[in-house]
Design an enzyme around this catalytic site. Structure first.
Site, PDB file in Angstrom:
ATOM      1  N   ASN A 152       0.816  -1.222   0.000  1.00  0.00           N
ATOM      2  CA  ASN A 152       0.000   0.000   0.000  1.00  0.00           C
ATOM      3  C   ASN A 152       0.852   1.276   0.000  1.00  0.00           C
ATOM      4  O   ASN A 152       0.449   2.288  -0.577  1.00  0.00           O
ATOM      5  CB  ASN A 152      -0.977  -0.005   1.175  1.00  0.00           C
ATOM      6  CG  ASN A 152      -0.302  -0.210   2.495  1.00  0.00           C
ATOM      7  OD1 ASN A 152       0.866  -0.585   2.564  1.00  0.00           O
ATOM      8  ND2 ASN A 152      -1.031   0.042   3.563  1.00  0.00           N
ATOM      9  N   GLU A 249       5.074  -4.535  11.783  1.00  0.00           N
ATOM     10  CA  GLU A 249       4.026  -3.521  11.578  1.00  0.00           C
ATOM     11  C   GLU A 249       2.879  -4.212  10.871  1.00  0.00           C
ATOM     12  O   GLU A 249       2.953  -4.461   9.669  1.00  0.00           O
ATOM     13  CB  GLU A 249       4.574  -2.385  10.693  1.00  0.00           C
ATOM     14  CG  GLU A 249       5.645  -1.553  11.329  1.00  0.00           C
ATOM     15  CD  GLU A 249       5.107  -0.675  12.429  1.00  0.00           C
ATOM     16  OE1 GLU A 249       3.885  -0.609  12.634  1.00  0.00           O
ATOM     17  OE2 GLU A 249       5.932  -0.059  13.117  1.00  0.00           O
ATOM     18  N   CYS A 283      -3.227   0.461   6.837  1.00  0.00           N
ATOM     19  CA  CYS A 283      -3.268  -0.413   8.003  1.00  0.00           C
ATOM     20  C   CYS A 283      -3.958   0.225   9.203  1.00  0.00           C
ATOM     21  O   CYS A 283      -4.635  -0.434   9.968  1.00  0.00           O
ATOM     22  CB  CYS A 283      -1.849  -0.792   8.388  1.00  0.00           C
ATOM     23  SG  CYS A 283      -0.792   0.652   8.553  1.00  0.00           S
ATOM     24  N   GLU A 461       8.117   2.003  14.239  1.00  0.00           N
ATOM     25  CA  GLU A 461       8.889   2.686  13.204  1.00  0.00           C
ATOM     26  C   GLU A 461       8.840   4.178  13.505  1.00  0.00           C
ATOM     27  O   GLU A 461       8.025   4.656  14.277  1.00  0.00           O
ATOM     28  CB  GLU A 461       8.294   2.394  11.814  1.00  0.00           C
ATOM     29  CG  GLU A 461       8.390   0.917  11.477  1.00  0.00           C
ATOM     30  CD  GLU A 461       8.300   0.603   9.994  1.00  0.00           C
ATOM     31  OE1 GLU A 461       7.221   0.771   9.423  1.00  0.00           O
ATOM     32  OE2 GLU A 461       9.332   0.174   9.422  1.00  0.00           O
TER      33      GLU A 461
HETATM   34  P1  NDP Z   1       1.190  -9.565   3.429  1.00  0.00           P
HETATM   35  O1  NDP Z   1       1.235  -9.968   4.840  1.00  0.00           O
HETATM   36  O2  NDP Z   1       0.473 -10.423   2.463  1.00  0.00           O
HETATM   37  O3  NDP Z   1       2.659  -9.386   2.843  1.00  0.00           O
HETATM   38  C1  NDP Z   1       3.600  -8.524   3.438  1.00  0.00           C
HETATM   39  C2  NDP Z   1       4.974  -8.823   2.882  1.00  0.00           C
HETATM   40  O4  NDP Z   1       5.447 -10.066   3.408  1.00  0.00           O
HETATM   41  C3  NDP Z   1       5.026  -8.975   1.368  1.00  0.00           C
HETATM   42  O5  NDP Z   1       6.246  -8.478   0.874  1.00  0.00           O
HETATM   43  C4  NDP Z   1       4.919 -10.467   1.211  1.00  0.00           C
HETATM   44  O6  NDP Z   1       5.379 -10.931  -0.023  1.00  0.00           O
HETATM   45  C5  NDP Z   1       5.788 -10.941   2.349  1.00  0.00           C
HETATM   46  N1  NDP Z   1       5.529 -12.301   2.770  1.00  0.00           N
HETATM   47  C6  NDP Z   1       4.423 -13.063   2.582  1.00  0.00           C
HETATM   48  N2  NDP Z   1       4.579 -14.278   3.162  1.00  0.00           N
HETATM   49  C7  NDP Z   1       5.813 -14.286   3.729  1.00  0.00           C
HETATM   50  C8  NDP Z   1       6.554 -15.240   4.493  1.00  0.00           C
HETATM   51  N3  NDP Z   1       6.061 -16.444   4.788  1.00  0.00           N
HETATM   52  N4  NDP Z   1       7.792 -14.897   4.930  1.00  0.00           N
HETATM   53  C9  NDP Z   1       8.299 -13.671   4.657  1.00  0.00           C
HETATM   54  N5  NDP Z   1       7.656 -12.739   3.940  1.00  0.00           N
HETATM   55  C10 NDP Z   1       6.422 -13.025   3.486  1.00  0.00           C
HETATM   56  O7  NDP Z   1       0.617  -8.080   3.448  1.00  0.00           O
HETATM   57  P2  NDP Z   1       0.156  -7.190   2.225  1.00  0.00           P
HETATM   58  O8  NDP Z   1       1.307  -6.928   1.318  1.00  0.00           O
HETATM   59  O9  NDP Z   1      -1.083  -7.809   1.689  1.00  0.00           O
HETATM   60  O10 NDP Z   1      -0.196  -5.807   2.944  1.00  0.00           O
HETATM   61  C11 NDP Z   1      -1.393  -5.614   3.593  1.00  0.00           C
HETATM   62  C12 NDP Z   1      -1.249  -5.837   5.091  1.00  0.00           C
HETATM   63  O11 NDP Z   1      -0.196  -5.035   5.597  1.00  0.00           O
HETATM   64  C13 NDP Z   1      -2.479  -5.432   5.846  1.00  0.00           C
HETATM   65  O12 NDP Z   1      -2.767  -6.370   6.847  1.00  0.00           O
HETATM   66  C14 NDP Z   1      -2.075  -4.120   6.478  1.00  0.00           C
HETATM   67  O13 NDP Z   1      -2.806  -3.794   7.602  1.00  0.00           O
HETATM   68  C15 NDP Z   1      -0.638  -4.322   6.739  1.00  0.00           C
HETATM   69  N6  NDP Z   1       0.051  -3.055   6.857  1.00  0.00           N
HETATM   70  C16 NDP Z   1       0.540  -2.655   8.081  1.00  0.00           C
HETATM   71  C17 NDP Z   1       1.139  -1.421   8.241  1.00  0.00           C
HETATM   72  C18 NDP Z   1       1.706  -0.993   9.554  1.00  0.00           C
HETATM   73  O14 NDP Z   1       2.593  -0.144   9.560  1.00  0.00           O
HETATM   74  N7  NDP Z   1       1.265  -1.518  10.681  1.00  0.00           N
HETATM   75  C19 NDP Z   1       1.245  -0.484   7.120  1.00  0.00           C
HETATM   76  C20 NDP Z   1       0.756  -1.016   5.879  1.00  0.00           C
HETATM   77  C21 NDP Z   1       0.163  -2.253   5.761  1.00  0.00           C
HETATM   78  P3  NDP Z   1       4.287 -11.060  -1.194  1.00  0.00           P
HETATM   79  O15 NDP Z   1       3.884  -9.692  -1.554  1.00  0.00           O
HETATM   80  O16 NDP Z   1       5.011 -11.763  -2.255  1.00  0.00           O
HETATM   81  O17 NDP Z   1       3.145 -11.860  -0.615  1.00  0.00           O
END
Ligand code: NDP
Length: 487
Positions: A152, A249, A283, A461
């Site tokens: 995002n 996060e 998020c 962060e």
């Molecule tokens: P995901 O949890 O699907 O993915 C996050 C990242 O982790 C991606 O780069 C993903 O790769 C990677 N990933 C997935 N599986 C694994 C694994 N087993 N081991 C290591 N890395 C892995 O989140 P989204 O990208 O869908 O983002 C949305 C989510 O992020 C929402 O829940 C949102 O709330 C949260 N978020 C939190 C924020 C915060 O600061 N608290 C800010 C922004 C978003 P890939 O893309 O290839 O799946």
């Protein structure tokens, strides 16, 4: 429309390709067209990146903090100078409206580079006096850190993770989300241009497996993930099994409480910012909007008319206020939750449909959606949807709303709208959340810590606190007298 980078990965100061990696197409969410074709990192690329980071880090850590900071601040200036081009790239990658990316995305990354580049020289250890003998603490870098980003806020995420890591003297290997791989590469180029020595900021692309390989690599000292709670649990377990530092996060289902003395226009503005910005893919969104009885009708009336006026469409048109969701899977998920809300008996008050936009028939658009008549136990009020779906809930009393607001596994953020400031402070003191806003919503300036309570994460962060999370303390005791030994 094309946005093909020179290669998929950026390792040791240059672009690297390995076509044996799994195909990783980059889709423009507004049209569904492929704008770039990349490859996920192979084990070979992962090893090259980790090794480049490991080799470059010690000399970087020995520089004076002001010297490291100067390079980060130079990179911040380049980010700002290229804001428009980077915003366009971010819009192509994410589908977010250009009116947002022009002000929010590269700018937020630049803020982080500028802040940490300046602050690090003042971030030191302590001195402890024992009346003659003394001790001091040194703030030392961790070594090689891994950043894993969500889709995002791709360039913001890369900036928020790399800036404190690099400022503190670490090296970073960053894996963007598979959905948004482009802007981290642009950031890597900028770092090189600003004078960052090769190997200190590496970008490797890939799916979850690449993230997992990085998070469990023996050379890596720390993992910082932005992502969902289920992914966070997996990555934290991997990091824990190797005793790595970790910052998580994660997601949320945050409450936004509107008391009946609130300024209605401001409260509506806050609720819309906290549900519809970035097409609801934020998020910290305040997706449970609790509105006190006496103000409920007025609030809903203004919320409805302002929501119906949101302009959805071409993300590159500066007049557009809402672009598409990131991809088909997210579109299916959000549409699925809208169907669930109706099945659960909530009232679909506004939106909920898929707009038909000429020229964007294959885009992942969805209308900004408001559910009323929502009960706390409904899935649409408990689970993170990550789309422009607001649930509006009624409440009567302060104690009641605090209890309901806290009744969630998440604890990322919360908001309170009221003109009664003693009440505002009293309520935020009770809310279980990492960040609270009084009379605003969703601002995340780099100067204040950002992160979650409960399942929404571990660590913070931004702010000086982030420098703490990218460093470890060494205590040094200095004896100035004789050694008193019983032997
Ligand atoms: P995901 O949890 O699907 O993915 C996050 C990242 O982790 C991606 O780069 C993903 O790769 C990677 N990933 C997935 N599986 C694994 C694994 N087993 N081991 C290591 N890395 C892995 O989140 P989204 O990208 O869908 O983002 C949305 C989510 O992020 C929402 O829940 C949102 O709330 C949260 N978020 C939190 C924020 C915060 O600061 N608290 C800010 C922004 C978003 P890939 O893309 O290839 O799946």
């Amino acid at each position: 429309m094309k946005a093909q980078p020179r290669a998929s990965h950026y390792v040791n100061g240059r672009y690297v390709e390995d076509e044996r990696g799994d195909p990783l197409p980059v889709i423009y969410p507004a049209t569904g067209e492929t704008i770039a074709k990349l490859h996920a990192a192979t084990d070979n690329v992962i090893e090259l990146a980790i090794e480049a980071a490991r080799a470059a880090q010690p000399a970087w850590a020995r520089l004076k903090p002001v010297e490291r900071g100067r390079i980060l601040r130079r990179a911040a200036d380049i980010l700002r100078a290229r804001n428009d081009a980077l915003a366009r790239l971010e819009t192509l990658d994410t589908g977010k409206a250009i009116q947002e990316t022009l002000v929010a995305d590269p700018a937020s990354a630049a803020d982080a580079l500028e802040f940490f580049g300046g602050a690090v020289a003042a971030f030191n250890g302590d001195y402890v006096d024992f009346g003659g003998s003394f001790a001091y603490t040194r703030r030392e870098p961790l070594g090689v850190c891994v950043g894993i980003g969500a889709w995002n806020y791709p360039i913001q995420g890369a900036g928020w993770k790399s800036a404190p890591a690099l400022a503190m003297g670490n090296a970073m290997v960053f894996k963007p989300s598979e959905n948004t791989p482009l802007s981290a590469l642009a950031l890597a180029e900028i770092y090189t241009e600003a004078g960052l020595p090769d190997g200190l900021f590496n970008v490797v692309q890939g799916y979850g497996a690449v993230g997992a390989a990085l998070a469990s690599h023996p050379v890596v000292a720390k993992v910082s993930l932005t992502g969902s709670v289920p992914t966070g649990k997996k990555v934290l377990a991997l990091a824990g099994s190797h005793m790595k530092h970790a910052t998580m996060e994660l997601g949320g289902k945050s409450p936004l409480i509107v008391f009946d003395d609130a300024d209605v226009e401001n409260a509506v503005g806050g609720a819309m910012l906290g549900n519809f910005y970035s097409t609801g893919q934020v998020c910290s969104n305040g997706t449970r909007v609790f509105v006190q009885d006496r103000i409920y009708d007025r609030f809903l009336d203004r919320l409805t008319s302002r929501t119906k006026a949101i302009r959805i469409g071409d993300p590159l048109d500066p007049e557009t206020q809402m672009g598409p969701l990131i991809n088909k899977a997210q579109h299916d998920k959000v549409s699925g939750y809208i169907a669930i809300g109706k099945q659960e008996g909530a009232t679909l008050h506004c939106g909920g449909g898929i707009p038909r936009l000429q020229g964007f028939e294959n885009g992942y658009f969805i209308e900004p959606t408001i559910f009323t008549g929502v009960e706390d136990g409904m899935r649409i009020a408990r689970e993170e949807i990550f789309g422009p779906v607001m649930t509006v809930l009624r409440f009567s009393a302060e104690d009641e709303v605090i209890e309901r607001a806290n009744d969630s596994e998440f604890g990322l953020s919360a908001g309170v709208f009221t003109r009664d400031l003693p009440r505002a402070h009293r309520v935020v003191a009770e809310l279980q959340a990492g960040t609270c806003w009084i009379n605003h919503y969703n601002l995340a300036p780099v100067e204040i810590p950002f992160g979650g309570a409960k399942q929404s994460g571990i660590g913070r962060e931004n702010s000086l606190v982030a420098l703490g999370h990218y460093s470890q303390l060494k205590s040094v005791y200095v004896e100035t007298g004789d050694v008193a030994s019983p032997y």
